[in-house]
Motif scaffolding. Structure first.
Motif, mmCIF file in Angstrom:
data_model
loop_
_atom_site.group_PDB
_atom_site.id
_atom_site.type_symbol
_atom_site.label_atom_id
_atom_site.label_comp_id
_atom_site.label_asym_id
_atom_site.label_seq_id
_atom_site.Cartn_x
_atom_site.Cartn_y
_atom_site.Cartn_z
ATOM 1 N N ALA A 139 -1.978 34.438 -1.110
ATOM 2 C CA ALA A 139 -2.311 34.221 -2.522
ATOM 3 C C ALA A 139 -1.147 33.673 -3.346
ATOM 4 O O ALA A 139 -0.743 34.260 -4.338
ATOM 5 C CB ALA A 139 -2.854 35.500 -3.146
ATOM 6 N N PRO A 140 -0.603 32.504 -2.948
ATOM 7 C CA PRO A 140 0.501 31.942 -3.731
ATOM 8 C C PRO A 140 0.000 31.323 -5.034
ATOM 9 O O PRO A 140 -1.158 30.896 -5.117
ATOM 10 C CB PRO A 140 1.041 30.841 -2.804
ATOM 11 C CG PRO A 140 -0.167 30.375 -2.070
ATOM 12 C CD PRO A 140 -0.985 31.629 -1.842
ATOM 13 N N PRO A 141 0.853 31.288 -6.044
ATOM 14 C CA PRO A 141 0.455 30.578 -7.269
ATOM 15 C C PRO A 141 0.351 29.081 -6.974
ATOM 16 O O PRO A 141 1.115 28.536 -6.176
ATOM 17 C CB PRO A 141 1.591 30.874 -8.248
ATOM 18 C CG PRO A 141 2.755 31.249 -7.388
ATOM 19 C CD PRO A 141 2.191 31.855 -6.139
ATOM 20 N N LEU A 142 -0.605 28.431 -7.598
ATOM 21 C CA LEU A 142 -0.849 27.015 -7.315
ATOM 22 C C LEU A 142 -0.108 26.072 -8.260
ATOM 23 O O LEU A 142 -0.069 24.865 -8.008
ATOM 24 C CB LEU A 142 -2.348 26.719 -7.351
ATOM 25 C CG LEU A 142 -3.145 27.341 -6.218
ATOM 26 C CD1 LEU A 142 -4.621 27.036 -6.376
ATOM 27 C CD2 LEU A 142 -2.642 26.856 -4.878
ATOM 28 N N TRP A 143 0.483 26.587 -9.335
ATOM 29 C CA TRP A 143 1.103 25.673 -10.285
ATOM 30 C C TRP A 143 2.256 24.863 -9.697
ATOM 31 O O TRP A 143 2.407 23.694 -10.067
ATOM 32 C CB TRP A 143 1.521 26.400 -11.574
ATOM 33 C CG TRP A 143 2.666 27.340 -11.439
ATOM 34 C CD1 TRP A 143 2.600 28.686 -11.255
ATOM 35 C CD2 TRP A 143 4.052 27.002 -11.483
ATOM 36 N NE1 TRP A 143 3.857 29.215 -11.164
ATOM 37 C CE2 TRP A 143 4.773 28.189 -11.305
ATOM 38 C CE3 TRP A 143 4.758 25.824 -11.641
ATOM 39 C CZ2 TRP A 143 6.164 28.244 -11.286
ATOM 40 C CZ3 TRP A 143 6.144 25.865 -11.626
ATOM 41 C CH2 TRP A 143 6.828 27.059 -11.453
ATOM 42 N N PRO A 144 3.087 25.398 -8.774
ATOM 43 C CA PRO A 144 4.183 24.554 -8.267
ATOM 44 C C PRO A 144 3.685 23.307 -7.531
ATOM 45 O O PRO A 144 4.188 22.199 -7.767
ATOM 46 C CB PRO A 144 4.957 25.472 -7.326
ATOM 47 C CG PRO A 144 4.635 26.855 -7.776
ATOM 48 C CD PRO A 144 3.223 26.775 -8.263
ATOM 49 N N ILE A 145 2.688 23.454 -6.678
ATOM 50 C CA ILE A 145 2.208 22.282 -5.937
ATOM 51 C C ILE A 145 1.442 21.348 -6.864
ATOM 52 O O ILE A 145 1.469 20.119 -6.685
ATOM 53 C CB ILE A 145 1.370 22.695 -4.695
ATOM 54 C CG1 ILE A 145 1.141 21.486 -3.773
ATOM 55 C CG2 ILE A 145 0.052 23.299 -5.101
ATOM 56 C CD1 ILE A 145 2.386 20.879 -3.212
ATOM 57 N N LYS A 146 0.801 21.890 -7.876
ATOM 58 C CA LYS A 146 0.097 21.025 -8.822
ATOM 59 C C LYS A 146 1.070 20.240 -9.699
ATOM 60 O O LYS A 146 0.801 19.093 -10.047
ATOM 61 C CB LYS A 146 -0.889 21.834 -9.658
ATOM 62 C CG LYS A 146 -2.084 22.297 -8.833
ATOM 63 C CD LYS A 146 -3.163 22.877 -9.680
ATOM 64 C CE LYS A 146 -4.351 23.245 -8.796
ATOM 65 N NZ LYS A 146 -5.541 23.519 -9.560
ATOM 66 N N VAL A 147 2.201 20.834 -10.032
ATOM 67 C CA VAL A 147 3.244 20.099 -10.767
ATOM 68 C C VAL A 147 3.782 18.966 -9.899
ATOM 69 O O VAL A 147 3.956 17.834 -10.360
ATOM 70 C CB VAL A 147 4.373 21.051 -11.224
ATOM 71 C CG1 VAL A 147 5.589 20.268 -11.699
ATOM 72 C CG2 VAL A 147 3.887 21.975 -12.329
ATOM 73 N N ILE A 148 4.038 19.271 -8.623
ATOM 74 C CA ILE A 148 4.531 18.244 -7.697
ATOM 75 C C ILE A 148 3.490 17.149 -7.512
ATOM 76 O O ILE A 148 3.822 15.963 -7.492
ATOM 77 C CB ILE A 148 4.930 18.883 -6.350
ATOM 78 C CG1 ILE A 148 6.176 19.750 -6.531
ATOM 79 C CG2 ILE A 148 5.163 17.819 -5.287
ATOM 80 C CD1 ILE A 148 6.523 20.595 -5.341
#
Length: 170
Positions: A132-141
């Protein structure tokens, strides 16, 4: 070409070159994670539950951040029935026209990426897995990669127009 256009092309090309060269090393990070996962499972008998998902995130960052670099080096796949037989000036004209469709597509994609990234940050969106990692880092990338690709397409468009006018940007 106007000096501002030449300056834009040089700065975007330099930025995407650096980002692309850094992104190339993400492949090794992904390989290390998968190797560690395999070793952990085979030697220790304990699987790493985050390894597959993290390698997917790294692979996504690899191709999203490296896309503009590949475009800059003219390494994208192209169906070449007639294109290769055209003179450089006619190829530039054809590229300048067709690139406008890709720019439009990426503008729409960038809008969706910004919206999706904003949603992930505001609502703390997490992936529905055991890790269950947060998705915001990959979405920012992802959004940054789309933006860099858009900048590179505009740079390529300017270079194509310059070639079509008979005054290529060196």
């Amino acid at each position: 070409m106007p000096k501002a256009a030449v300056l834009f092309v040089r700065n975007v090309d330099a930025l995407n070159y650096r980002v692309g060269r850094v992104a190339m090393y993400l492949f090794f990070a992904m390989g290390a994670i998968l190797l560690a996962s395999t070793a952990s499972r085979l030697v220790l008998g304990v699987p790493i539950n985050w390894a597959l998902e993290m390698s997917q995130f790294i692979l996504s960052a690899y191709y999203l951040l490296g896309g503009a670099y590949a475009l800059q080096l003219d390494q994208h796949v192209r169906m070449d029935l007639f294109y290769g037989q055209l003179a450089a000036r006619k190829r530039a004209i054809l590229d300048a026209v067709t690139i406008l469709f890709v720019i439009f597509y990426l503008c729409v994609l960038l809008g969706g990426g910004i919206s999706s990234t904003n949603y992930a940050i505001v609502y703390g969106q997490k992936n529905y897995t055991a890790w269950a990692p947060p998705l915001w880092p990959i979405k920012v990338i992802m959004t940054a990669g789309i933006f860099l690709m858009l900048l590179q397409l505009i740079s390529t468009f300017i270079k194509d127009v310059a070639i079509a006018r008979g005054k290529p940007i060196a």
